[in-house]
Motif scaffolding. Structure first.
Motif, short mmCIF file in Angstrom:
data_model
loop_
_atom_site.label_atom_id
_atom_site.label_comp_id
_atom_site.label_asym_id
_atom_site.label_seq_id
_atom_site.Cartn_x
_atom_site.Cartn_y
_atom_site.Cartn_z
N ALA A 41 -9.64 -9.14 4.97
CA ALA A 41 -9.98 -10.06 3.88
C ALA A 41 -8.92 -11.14 3.71
O ALA A 41 -8.98 -11.94 2.78
N GLY A 42 -7.92 -11.14 4.60
CA GLY A 42 -6.92 -12.20 4.58
C GLY A 42 -5.63 -11.89 3.85
O GLY A 42 -4.78 -12.77 3.69
N PHE A 43 -5.44 -10.66 3.41
CA PHE A 43 -4.21 -10.30 2.71
C PHE A 43 -3.12 -9.90 3.69
O PHE A 43 -3.41 -9.38 4.76
N THR A 44 -1.87 -10.12 3.31
CA THR A 44 -0.73 -9.63 4.05
C THR A 44 -0.40 -8.26 3.45
O THR A 44 -0.36 -8.12 2.23
N THR A 45 -0.16 -7.26 4.30
CA THR A 45 0.07 -5.91 3.78
C THR A 45 1.36 -5.30 4.32
O THR A 45 1.83 -5.66 5.40
N SER A 46 1.91 -4.39 3.54
CA SER A 46 2.97 -3.51 4.03
C SER A 46 2.66 -2.13 3.46
O SER A 46 1.98 -2.01 2.44
N VAL A 47 3.15 -1.10 4.16
CA VAL A 47 2.81 0.27 3.78
C VAL A 47 4.07 1.07 3.47
O VAL A 47 5.06 1.01 4.20
N ALA A 48 4.02 1.82 2.37
CA ALA A 48 5.05 2.79 2.02
C ALA A 48 4.37 4.16 2.01
O ALA A 48 3.23 4.28 1.57
N LEU A 82 -4.73 2.14 -8.64
CA LEU A 82 -4.59 3.53 -8.24
C LEU A 82 -5.82 3.93 -7.44
O LEU A 82 -6.95 3.57 -7.81
N CYS A 83 -5.60 4.65 -6.35
CA CYS A 83 -6.69 5.14 -5.49
C CYS A 83 -6.54 6.65 -5.38
O CYS A 83 -5.46 7.12 -5.05
N SER A 84 -7.62 7.37 -5.63
CA SER A 84 -7.50 8.82 -5.58
C SER A 84 -8.84 9.50 -5.34
O SER A 84 -9.89 8.95 -5.66
N THR A 85 -8.75 10.71 -4.79
CA THR A 85 -9.94 11.55 -4.69
C THR A 85 -10.24 12.17 -6.05
O THR A 85 -11.31 12.71 -6.27
N LYS A 86 -9.27 12.11 -6.96
CA LYS A 86 -9.47 12.61 -8.33
C LYS A 86 -10.38 11.63 -9.05
O LYS A 86 -9.96 10.56 -9.44
N SER A 87 -11.64 12.02 -9.20
CA SER A 87 -12.64 11.07 -9.70
C SER A 87 -13.13 11.36 -11.12
O SER A 87 -14.05 10.71 -11.60
N GLY A 88 -12.51 12.31 -11.78
CA GLY A 88 -12.93 12.64 -13.14
C GLY A 88 -12.59 11.54 -14.13
O GLY A 88 -11.66 10.77 -13.91
N GLU A 89 -13.35 11.47 -15.20
CA GLU A 89 -13.09 10.46 -16.23
C GLU A 89 -11.68 10.61 -16.80
O GLU A 89 -11.03 9.62 -17.12
N MET A 90 -11.21 11.84 -16.94
CA MET A 90 -9.87 12.07 -17.49
C MET A 90 -8.80 11.53 -16.54
O MET A 90 -7.80 10.97 -16.99
N ASP A 91 -9.02 11.68 -15.21
CA ASP A 91 -8.07 11.15 -14.22
C ASP A 91 -8.00 9.62 -14.33
O ASP A 91 -6.92 9.04 -14.34
N LYS A 122 8.81 -8.38 -3.61
CA LYS A 122 7.82 -8.10 -4.65
C LYS A 122 6.44 -8.52 -4.15
O LYS A 122 6.23 -9.69 -3.84
N PRO A 123 5.50 -7.58 -4.06
CA PRO A 123 4.13 -7.93 -3.65
C PRO A 123 3.35 -8.54 -4.81
O PRO A 123 3.80 -8.49 -5.96
N ASP A 124 2.19 -9.09 -4.51
CA ASP A 124 1.33 -9.63 -5.56
C ASP A 124 0.53 -8.52 -6.24
O ASP A 124 0.16 -8.64 -7.40
N VAL A 125 0.25 -7.46 -5.47
CA VAL A 125 -0.53 -6.31 -5.96
C VAL A 125 -0.01 -5.05 -5.26
O VAL A 125 0.43 -5.12 -4.11
N ILE A 126 -0.11 -3.90 -5.93
CA ILE A 126 0.20 -2.61 -5.31
C ILE A 126 -1.06 -1.76 -5.34
O ILE A 126 -1.70 -1.64 -6.38
N VAL A 127 -1.42 -1.20 -4.18
CA VAL A 127 -2.54 -0.25 -4.09
C VAL A 127 -1.88 1.10 -3.81
O VAL A 127 -1.23 1.28 -2.79
N MET A 128 -2.04 2.04 -4.75
CA MET A 128 -1.27 3.27 -4.70
C MET A 128 -2.12 4.54 -4.82
O MET A 128 -2.97 4.63 -5.70
N ILE A 130 0.86 -1.17 0.00
CA ILE A 130 0.00 0.00 0.00
C ILE A 130 0.90 1.23 0.00
O ILE A 130 1.74 1.39 0.89
N VAL A 131 0.76 2.08 -1.02
CA VAL A 131 1.56 3.30 -1.11
C VAL A 131 0.60 4.46 -0.87
O VAL A 131 -0.18 4.83 -1.74
N GLU A 132 0.64 4.98 0.35
CA GLU A 132 -0.33 6.00 0.79
C GLU A 132 0.34 6.88 1.84
O GLU A 132 0.85 6.37 2.83
N ASP A 133 0.33 8.20 1.60
CA ASP A 133 1.00 9.11 2.53
C ASP A 133 0.09 9.62 3.66
O ASP A 133 0.57 10.18 4.63
#
Length: 120
Positions: free
Chosen positions: A24-31, A80-89, A45-51, A6-9
């Motif tokens: 949900a049973g996942f192992t996590t680390s945070v950057a 990618l996770c963001s408050t930027k919710s526009g279609e262009m984003d 190397k993780p299986d997935v990155i949530v950024m 998880i890459v989240e400031d």
């Protein structure tokens, strides 16, 4: 179970995402930054990155593009996770190589469903 980087400031957001995925049973680390994420990726190397998109220094868009250009990390799915919710984003995020784009506030069920789909 699969590991998620998880890459989240923002501490609160990082805790919400971590708690949701661990539940949900996942192992996590945070950057907390792109630089921190690169250090963690060099170690494991993780299986997935949530950024997050908005990060100190290099943005999530830039880091996503960089990871997709690297032979070592190109196959790791990125959400990618963001408050930027526009279609262009969303369009721009997918153009950088993201596998999925989720808007904040995070819907826990959507996050779990998305990560599970990408792990399989």
């Amino acid at each position: 179970m699969a590991t998620v980087l998880i890459v989240e400031d923002t501490l609160t957001q990082a805790e919400i995402i971590t708690g949701t995925l661990r539940g949900a049973g996942f192992t996590t680390s945070v950057a907390t930054s792109s630089e921190d994420a690169k250090v963690k990726l060099a170690q494991q190397k993780p299986d997935v990155i949530v950024m997050d998109v908005v990060l100190p220094g290099e943005s999530g868009f830039e880091l996503c593009r960089e990871l997709k250009d690297s032979p070592d990390t190109k196959d790791i799915p990125i959400v990618l996770c963001s408050t930027k919710s526009g279609e262009m984003d969303k369009f721009w995020g997918m153009k950088q190589g993201a596998s999925s784009y989720i808007t904040k506030p995070i819907d826990p069920e959507e996050l779990i469903r998305t990560v599970k789909l990408l792990v399989k």
